[in-house]
Scaffold this motif. Structure first.
Motif, PDB file in Angstrom:
ATOM      1  N   GLY A 171      40.361  87.254  37.274  1.00 24.64           N
ATOM      2  CA  GLY A 171      40.385  86.608  38.590  1.00 24.64           C
ATOM      3  C   GLY A 171      39.830  85.198  38.510  1.00 24.64           C
ATOM      4  N   SER A 172      38.706  85.030  37.810  1.00 22.25           N
ATOM      5  CA  SER A 172      38.102  83.685  37.690  1.00 22.25           C
ATOM      6  C   SER A 172      39.023  82.741  36.941  1.00 22.25           C
ATOM      7  N   ILE A 173      39.637  83.239  35.872  1.00 25.06           N
ATOM      8  CA  ILE A 173      40.514  82.399  35.050  1.00 25.06           C
ATOM      9  C   ILE A 173      41.733  81.929  35.860  1.00 25.06           C
ATOM     10  N   ILE A 174      42.338  82.846  36.593  1.00 26.27           N
ATOM     11  CA  ILE A 174      43.539  82.485  37.354  1.00 26.27           C
ATOM     12  C   ILE A 174      43.175  81.649  38.572  1.00 26.27           C
ATOM     13  N   ASP A 175      42.028  81.959  39.180  1.00 26.65           N
ATOM     14  CA  ASP A 175      41.563  81.168  40.314  1.00 26.65           C
ATOM     15  C   ASP A 175      41.377  79.704  39.911  1.00 26.65           C
ATOM     16  N   GLU A 176      40.817  79.519  38.725  1.00 24.78           N
ATOM     17  CA  GLU A 176      40.628  78.163  38.203  1.00 24.78           C
ATOM     18  C   GLU A 176      41.978  77.471  38.032  1.00 24.78           C
ATOM     19  N   ALA A 177      42.962  78.205  37.514  1.00 20.29           N
ATOM     20  CA  ALA A 177      44.307  77.640  37.343  1.00 20.29           C
ATOM     21  C   ALA A 177      44.901  77.245  38.693  1.00 20.29           C
ATOM     22  N   VAL A 178      44.769  78.142  39.676  1.00 21.13           N
ATOM     23  CA  VAL A 178      45.310  77.864  41.023  1.00 21.13           C
ATOM     24  C   VAL A 178      44.703  76.579  41.571  1.00 21.13           C
ATOM     25  N   HIS A 179      43.363  76.449  41.463  1.00 25.25           N
ATOM     26  CA  HIS A 179      42.702  75.282  42.056  1.00 25.25           C
ATOM     27  C   HIS A 179      42.941  73.995  41.280  1.00 25.25           C
ATOM     28  N   ALA A 180      43.211  74.145  39.988  1.00 24.02           N
ATOM     29  CA  ALA A 180      43.563  72.952  39.217  1.00 24.02           C
ATOM     30  C   ALA A 180      44.911  72.400  39.699  1.00 24.02           C
ATOM     31  N   ILE A 181      45.761  73.275  40.239  1.00 28.94           N
ATOM     32  CA  ILE A 181      47.094  72.875  40.670  1.00 28.94           C
ATOM     33  C   ILE A 181      47.084  72.402  42.118  1.00 28.94           C
ATOM     34  N   THR A 182      46.461  73.216  42.978  1.00 30.50           N
ATOM     35  CA  THR A 182      46.382  72.830  44.384  1.00 30.50           C
ATOM     36  C   THR A 182      45.052  73.297  44.977  1.00 30.50           C
ATOM     37  N   PRO A 183      44.235  72.340  45.470  1.00 26.16           N
ATOM     38  CA  PRO A 183      42.882  72.685  45.928  1.00 26.16           C
ATOM     39  C   PRO A 183      42.881  73.684  47.086  1.00 26.16           C
ATOM     40  N   ILE A 206      47.879  88.128  44.417  1.00 23.03           N
ATOM     41  CA  ILE A 206      48.803  87.336  45.228  1.00 23.03           C
ATOM     42  C   ILE A 206      48.302  85.897  45.195  1.00 23.03           C
ATOM     43  N   VAL A 207      49.186  84.961  44.929  1.00 23.55           N
ATOM     44  CA  VAL A 207      48.809  83.547  45.003  1.00 23.55           C
ATOM     45  C   VAL A 207      49.569  82.908  46.154  1.00 23.55           C
ATOM     46  N   GLU A 215      55.714  77.745  47.133  1.00 23.37           N
ATOM     47  CA  GLU A 215      55.192  78.950  46.467  1.00 23.37           C
ATOM     48  C   GLU A 215      55.773  79.162  45.068  1.00 23.37           C
ATOM     49  N   GLU A 216      57.040  78.826  44.881  1.00 21.09           N
ATOM     50  CA  GLU A 216      57.634  79.000  43.543  1.00 21.09           C
ATOM     51  C   GLU A 216      57.013  78.028  42.545  1.00 21.09           C
ATOM     52  N   ARG A 217      56.867  76.788  42.988  1.00 18.89           N
ATOM     53  CA  ARG A 217      56.303  75.765  42.114  1.00 18.89           C
ATOM     54  C   ARG A 217      54.869  76.129  41.722  1.00 18.89           C
ATOM     55  N   LEU A 218      54.118  76.681  42.682  1.00 19.61           N
ATOM     56  CA  LEU A 218      52.738  77.100  42.385  1.00 19.61           C
ATOM     57  C   LEU A 218      52.725  78.113  41.230  1.00 19.61           C
ATOM     58  N   LEU A 219      53.607  79.096  41.323  1.00 15.62           N
ATOM     59  CA  LEU A 219      53.619  80.145  40.308  1.00 15.62           C
ATOM     60  C   LEU A 219      54.030  79.599  38.936  1.00 15.62           C
ATOM     61  N   THR A 220      55.065  78.791  38.901  1.00  9.68           N
ATOM     62  CA  THR A 220      55.489  78.246  37.603  1.00  9.68           C
ATOM     63  C   THR A 220      54.406  77.330  37.023  1.00  9.68           C
ATOM     64  N   SER A 221      53.692  76.608  37.902  1.00  6.28           N
ATOM     65  CA  SER A 221      52.599  75.752  37.411  1.00  6.28           C
ATOM     66  C   SER A 221      51.454  76.577  36.836  1.00  6.28           C
ATOM     67  N   ILE A 222      51.169  77.714  37.479  1.00  8.06           N
ATOM     68  CA  ILE A 222      50.097  78.592  36.963  1.00  8.06           C
ATOM     69  C   ILE A 222      50.466  79.075  35.565  1.00  8.06           C
ATOM     70  N   ILE A 223      51.717  79.508  35.402  1.00  6.64           N
ATOM     71  CA  ILE A 223      52.167  79.999  34.093  1.00  6.64           C
ATOM     72  C   ILE A 223      52.023  78.886  33.042  1.00  6.64           C
ATOM     73  N   GLN A 224      52.431  77.677  33.426  1.00  4.23           N
ATOM     74  CA  GLN A 224      52.312  76.523  32.539  1.00  4.23           C
ATOM     75  C   GLN A 224      50.861  76.279  32.140  1.00  4.23           C
ATOM     76  N   HIS A 225      49.977  76.359  33.147  1.00  5.80           N
ATOM     77  CA  HIS A 225      48.546  76.142  32.935  1.00  5.80           C
ATOM     78  C   HIS A 225      47.971  77.164  31.946  1.00  5.80           C
ATOM     79  N   LEU A 226      48.332  78.435  32.138  1.00  4.18           N
ATOM     80  CA  LEU A 226      47.831  79.508  31.254  1.00  4.18           C
ATOM     81  C   LEU A 226      48.347  79.318  29.835  1.00  4.18           C
ATOM     82  N   GLN A 228      49.105  76.387  28.451  1.00  7.05           N
ATOM     83  CA  GLN A 228      48.357  75.281  27.855  1.00  7.05           C
ATOM     84  C   GLN A 228      46.968  75.709  27.392  1.00  7.05           C
ATOM     85  N   GLN A 229      46.390  76.695  28.113  1.00  4.44           N
ATOM     86  CA  GLN A 229      45.080  77.215  27.702  1.00  4.44           C
ATOM     87  C   GLN A 229      45.185  78.108  26.476  1.00  4.44           C
ATOM     88  N   GLY A 230      46.409  78.430  26.085  1.00  4.76           N
ATOM     89  CA  GLY A 230      46.620  79.286  24.916  1.00  4.76           C
ATOM     90  C   GLY A 230      46.366  80.760  25.161  1.00  4.76           C
TER      91      GLY A 230
END
Ligand code: 8DG
Ligand code: MN
Ligand code: MN
Length: 367
Positions: A171-183, A206-207, A215-226, A228-230
């Motif tokens: 939850g913390s890891i994905i929450d960080e990804a969400v906020h890095a994309i949109t505050p 649920i994001v 909403e679609e862009r948010l999800l694809t950005s999260i996947i991209q972010h994860l 990049q984190q490897g």
């Protein structure tokens, strides 16, 4: 009026959405046995019997007392004569043991435990004489899809239960990804962990973003972010096919049409309070975990939350809506067939109110 936990069979509703079912199950031996019977019916294409046993197990889970063989079980809803008989003769039911030692049952159970392998595929492999993972993996004519390949690759890790601490860490890891994309994006825990379970087979979130259509862009950005984190080991992304004007589905097991993804993530031990759940002798400091993300438009959040919180509870909500209220409910919307109009909701409580149901907390929905 407050619906307290019923102490008599007569007070138990046939609908799980009118029962309070916590994770405390006073009839676990019976419900585990019923689940084996239900699963075996499912494996043999007997959907009616399968459903009957799942409904009966769900009723037993809601009881605040342990059903004993001397009791008049048939006074409970959804428990027919067959089930009463099973309970009466239940020591460790002969029928259940017979199924548990059946080769076909064991094989289908094993194959369907692989991420990406459904009943159809498992049956196909079984018919071809395959019985073990090496049988499947060494069969040159079998082509595994990408999901199944990952399923086999990470089998040990993802067939191991996910703990609450691991769910929190994710939850913390994905929450960080969400906020890095949109505050102003939000992450909400759903599925079994929202129902208060201590362990799960995956973690569901649920994001959302308040900006409509993003909403679609948010999800694809999260996947991209994860990625990049490897930590992205696998991703199956399904874009939205949501059509606002469509009526809610009549089907019980309708999947929703929102943008979603089924992931396997790499979780590091140092991220988890109290450490990882790992197999004995496994000295790695990470494990693979299954994560599901769904991203509905903001005005559909409540329907998605209610749907993804899951269990039989949610199936019976749809059945109750249809049969008792002439309404259609799914993860997207609620439609009143009498008034011929959609009923909006911003919270789960709104939906319960539209249905004329008392609100039931998520941790009381372990039906
Ligand atoms: P567990 O993971 O702890 O074992 O149990 P769970 O959390 O209750 O089960 P789940 O398989 O993770 O599913 C949670 C809910 O999500 C369940 O009611 C089904 C629901 N769900 C939808 N739509 C979709 C979908 O499109 N795909 C999947 N996999 N699940 C969906 O409502
Ligand atoms: Mn889950
Ligand atoms: Mn899930």
């Amino acid at each position: 009026p407050e619906v307290s936990t019923p102490t008599s069979a007569a007070a138990v509703s046939q609908y799980a959405c009118q029962r309070r079912t916590t994770t405390e199950n006073h009839n676990k031996n019976l419900t585990d046995a019923f689940e084996v019977l239900a699963e075996n019916y499912e494996f043999n294409g007997m959907e009616g019997q399968c459903l009957a046993f799942r409904r009966a197990a769900s009723v037993l889970k809601s009881l605040s007392w342990e059903v004993r063989s001397s009791e008049r079980v048939h006074e409970l809803p959804c428990l027919g004569e067959t089930m009463e008989e099973l309970i009466l003769q239940y020591g460790r039911s002969f029928e259940v043991n017979k199924i548990l030692s059946d080769e076909r049952y064991q094989t289908l159970k094993l194959f369907t435990s692989v991420f990406g392998v459904g009943l159809k595929t498992a049956e196909k492999w079984y018919r071809r004489g395959l019985r073990t993972f090496p049988d499947v993996l060494e069969e040159p004519s079998i082509h595994l899809n990408r999901m199944q390949q990952s399923g086999f690759l990470h089998y040990g890790d993802i067939s191991r239960a996910v703990s609450k601490a691991e769910a929190q860490a994710l939850g913390s890891i994905i929450d960080e990804a969400v906020h890095a994309i949109t505050p102003d994006g939000t992450l909400t825990l759903t599925g079994g962990f929202r129902r208060g379970k201590d362990f799960g087979h995956d973690v569901d979130f649920i994001v959302t973003t308040p900006e409509r259509g993003q909403e679609e862009r948010l999800l694809t950005s999260i996947i991209q972010h994860l990625k990049q984190q490897g930590i992205l080991l696998f991703s199956d992304y399904q874009s939205s096919s949501f059509d606002m004007s469509k009526l809610p589905s009549h089907r019980f097991e309708a999947m929703d049409h929102f943008a979603k993804c089924f992931l396997i993530l790499r979780l590091e031990g140092r991220e988890v309070e109290g450490g990882l759940c790992r197999a004995e002798g496994d000295s790695r400091d990470w494990r693979a975990v299954r994560v599901d993300l769904v991203s509905p438009p903001p005005d559909r959040f409540a329907f998605t939350l209610l749907g993804w919180t899951g269990s039989r509870f949610e199936r019976d909500l749809r059945r109750f809506a249809r049969l008792e209220r002439r309404m259609l409910l799914d993860n997207h919307a609620l439609f009143d067939k009498t008034k011929k109009e959609f009923l909006a909701a911003t919270t789960e409580k709104d939906i319960f109110a539209h249905l004329g149901l008392e609100y039931i907390e998520p941790w009381q929905r372990n039906a």
